[in-house]
Design a protein around this motif. Structure first.
Motif, PDB file in Angstrom:
ATOM      1  N   ASP A  41       0.620 -19.189 -25.719  1.00  0.00           N
ATOM      2  CA  ASP A  41       1.350 -19.659 -26.906  1.00  0.00           C
ATOM      3  C   ASP A  41       2.610 -18.839 -27.141  1.00  0.00           C
ATOM      4  N   ILE A  42       2.563 -17.579 -26.732  1.00  0.00           N
ATOM      5  CA  ILE A  42       3.696 -16.666 -26.889  1.00  0.00           C
ATOM      6  C   ILE A  42       3.789 -15.830 -25.614  1.00  0.00           C
ATOM      7  N   VAL A  43       5.002 -15.632 -25.117  1.00  0.00           N
ATOM      8  CA  VAL A  43       5.238 -14.768 -23.958  1.00  0.00           C
ATOM      9  C   VAL A  43       6.243 -13.698 -24.357  1.00  0.00           C
ATOM     10  N   THR A  44       5.930 -12.450 -24.055  1.00  0.00           N
ATOM     11  CA  THR A  44       6.866 -11.361 -24.332  1.00  0.00           C
ATOM     12  C   THR A  44       7.406 -10.803 -23.026  1.00  0.00           C
ATOM     13  N   MET A  45       8.672 -10.407 -23.053  1.00  0.00           N
ATOM     14  CA  MET A  45       9.374  -9.921 -21.861  1.00  0.00           C
ATOM     15  C   MET A  45      10.138  -8.659 -22.204  1.00  0.00           C
ATOM     16  N   GLY A  46      10.340  -7.810 -21.207  1.00  0.00           N
ATOM     17  CA  GLY A  46      11.101  -6.590 -21.436  1.00  0.00           C
ATOM     18  C   GLY A  46      11.594  -5.996 -20.144  1.00  0.00           C
ATOM     19  N   LYS A  47      11.291  -4.746 -19.906  1.00  0.00           N
ATOM     20  CA  LYS A  47      11.747  -3.911 -18.806  1.00  0.00           C
ATOM     21  C   LYS A  47      12.692  -4.559 -17.784  1.00  0.00           C
ATOM     22  N   PRO A  48      12.209  -5.464 -16.904  1.00  0.00           N
ATOM     23  CA  PRO A  48      13.088  -5.953 -15.838  1.00  0.00           C
ATOM     24  C   PRO A  48      14.161  -6.939 -16.293  1.00  0.00           C
ATOM     25  N   ILE A  49      14.062  -7.439 -17.504  1.00  0.00           N
ATOM     26  CA  ILE A  49      14.917  -8.530 -17.966  1.00  0.00           C
ATOM     27  C   ILE A  49      16.412  -8.198 -17.878  1.00  0.00           C
ATOM     28  N   GLY A  50      16.760  -6.908 -18.078  1.00  0.00           N
ATOM     29  CA  GLY A  50      18.171  -6.519 -18.074  1.00  0.00           C
ATOM     30  C   GLY A  50      18.529  -5.523 -16.997  1.00  0.00           C
TER      31      GLY A  50
END
Length: 501
Positions: free
Chosen positions: A273-282
């Motif tokens: 229902d929800i996906v969170t993203m971080g580290k590799p994104i940028g």
């Protein structure tokens, strides 16, 4: 270009001005890194280190295409998202195109912790519930709301540190967990544990807002959930009025190879229902994102409380995010993760046949864990040996880390440009070092090694293992070296059923 301070001066200034809880790698002899390129990092003396752990520099350190996109946009404009700008909507469109159709609404923020914190807010606002189910050994971020749902952290605090609204389910680990590889249906068995938690919670008059899990546990020990687990958990959580949050902060953006997102390893019939993203994104730029359904986003908006993030979704960050997506596609980094990841797993599996210290080899793409054990049958964690190996690899100019609840899991999560030659180089070095450790501890002979021998690993020069290794394991709960150990070269653990890329 010379550095303004010597390594000793830098360390002294760090101790003076940076909080003592902010630790460095290899505390007894930390590295001073001054530049990086691709999968390599360089210290102040120009020495080159192979980076096997940096999943932040996703497409490679200092990638020229990403740098060019950032500088080009910085020369034009950087402002907040209250002004219209094409970068924001273009990036949202490109990012959501990688996800199942119903995941279509983005909130751009600045770190994985900020993303997971916002995900909790979305989940709690959706039906007004408060309680959260998390996994054993989970880590979701450093802010207060996330320490509360991260057993990896709150178990280090006082005895009653778990909040009453937090419920901990067993980690779906088929090597060390409650239900192992010989169980006929570990996915259903682990999911039933979540169902029991929900039922008990409801009996106590509480309501579940969310179940949150990394799509593959990283700090928890490179754990890959059995296929079907997430589907069954989602069914139980939805029936209780909660939502499923997939934390992709560590493992997203093609790292698993054949899929862009690690949750997709569970099958097409599972959509969080929800996906969170971080580290590799940028690729090292501080940015992150929460993606959810239109229904959940509208419920969040219905609270009447505006959501604004000063830096989230700014034109520079979005330009960088777009560049990262383009590099992943143009350089076929997903394909590389599959090819190199499979080769790495093959090399490590070959080593397992000769090294009794290797208990389990598991992984998908360029996310690989090596579980070191003192006894393959008992699966006794080889904590001191793992830390010793990490320090010795650093001396060989290879950067690898150990994690998991016993700090005995070697973690491979390198930049996605990691090559087959890199994999072969690392495994060859590990082979030599494991041989030295096993010879020093008597594991090769099949004799019962004494507890003392297991703890005092000898180096080539006959000295006991470095003080830094001893210091590194001193914080581990319990005393791993006080357990009884027997090493038999003819013992082999049962092969685990693993996902393959």
């Amino acid at each position: 270009m010379g550095e303004p301070y010597s390594k000793a001066e830098t360390l002294a200034l760090r101790k003076k001005h940076i909080g003592p809880s902010c630790k460095v790698f290899f505390a007894k002899d930390p590295l001073k890194i001054v530049r990086a390129q691709g999968q390599y990092m360089f210290d102040e003396n120009g020495e080159k280190y192979l980076d096997c752990i940096n999943n932040v520099a996703h497409v490679g350190h200092s990638h020229p295409y990403v740098i060019k996109a950032a500088t080009k946009q910085m020369e034009l404009l950087n402002t907040n998202s209250r002004f219209l700008h094409d970068n924001l909507v273009q990036y949202a469109q490109r990012l959501t195109a990688t996800l199942p159709e119903k995941l279509s609404v983005c909130y751009f923020v600045n770190s994985g912790s900020e993303a997971n914190d916002l995900a909790l807010r979305l989940a709690r606002q959706y039906h007004g519930h408060q309680d959260v189910i998390t996994l054993e050994n989970a880590y979701h971020g450093h802010v207060t709301s996330l320490i509360d749902i991260s057993p990896y952290k709150f178990n280090q605090l006082e005895k009653d540190s778990k909040k009453e609204f937090v419920h901990v389910a067993p980690s779906p680990d088929i090597y060390r967990g409650k239900y192992r590889e010989d169980h006929p249906d570990p996915a259903s068995a682990y999911a039933e544990e979540v169902k029991k938690i929900i039922e008990e919670t409801q009996k106590n008059g509480r309501k579940i807002a969310a179940f949150i899990a990394e799509s593959m546990q990283s700090c928890g020990g490179q754990v890959i959930p059995p296929v079907g687990y997430f589907q069954k958990v989602a069914e139980y959580v939805h029936a209780a009025g909660g939502v499923f949050i997939a934390d992709e902060v560590q493992v997203g953006f093609g790292r698993v190879g054949k899929h862009f997102w690690a949750f997709q390893l569970q099958g097409e019939d599972f959509v969080p229902d929800i996906v969170t993203m971080g580290k590799p994104i940028g690729n090292g730029h501080p940015m992150s994102c929460v993606v959810t359904t239109r229904e959940i986003a509208e419920a969040f908006g219905a609270s009447g409380l505006e959501y604004f993030n000063t830096f989230g979704g700014n034109p520079v960050s979005c330009a960088i995010g777009l560049a990262v997506l383009e590099v992943i596609e143009k350089e076929d980094l997903q394909g590389n993760a599959t090819r190199v990841g499979n080769y790495l797993l093959e090399l490590l599996s070959e080593q397992k046949q000769k090294h009794p210290l290797l208990g389990d080899i598991r992984g998908v793409g360029l996310f690989v864990g090596v579980d070191l054990v003192k006894d393959q049958q008992k699966r006794t964690p080889a904590t001191a040996e793992a830390l010793h190996l990490i320090y010795k690899l650093k001396e060989q100019q290879i950067l690898l880390s150990a994690d998991g609840p016993h700090r005995n899991i070697l973690k491979f999560k390198p930049p996605m440009c990691f090559t087959m030659e890199d994999a072969k180089h690392v495994v060859d070095k590990i082979d030599v070092l494991l041989t030295e450790i096993e010879e020093a501890t008597g594991m090769k002979t099949g004799n019962d090694a004494s507890t003392n021998a297991q703890c005092k690993i000898k180096t080539k020069g006959g000295n006991s293992q470095p003080e830094s290794v001893t210091a590194s394991v001193s914080h581990i709960n319990g005393a791993p070296c006080k357990q009884e150990n027997g090493f038999y070269s003819d013992k082999r653990s049962v092969p685990s059923k693993r996902l393959q890329t």
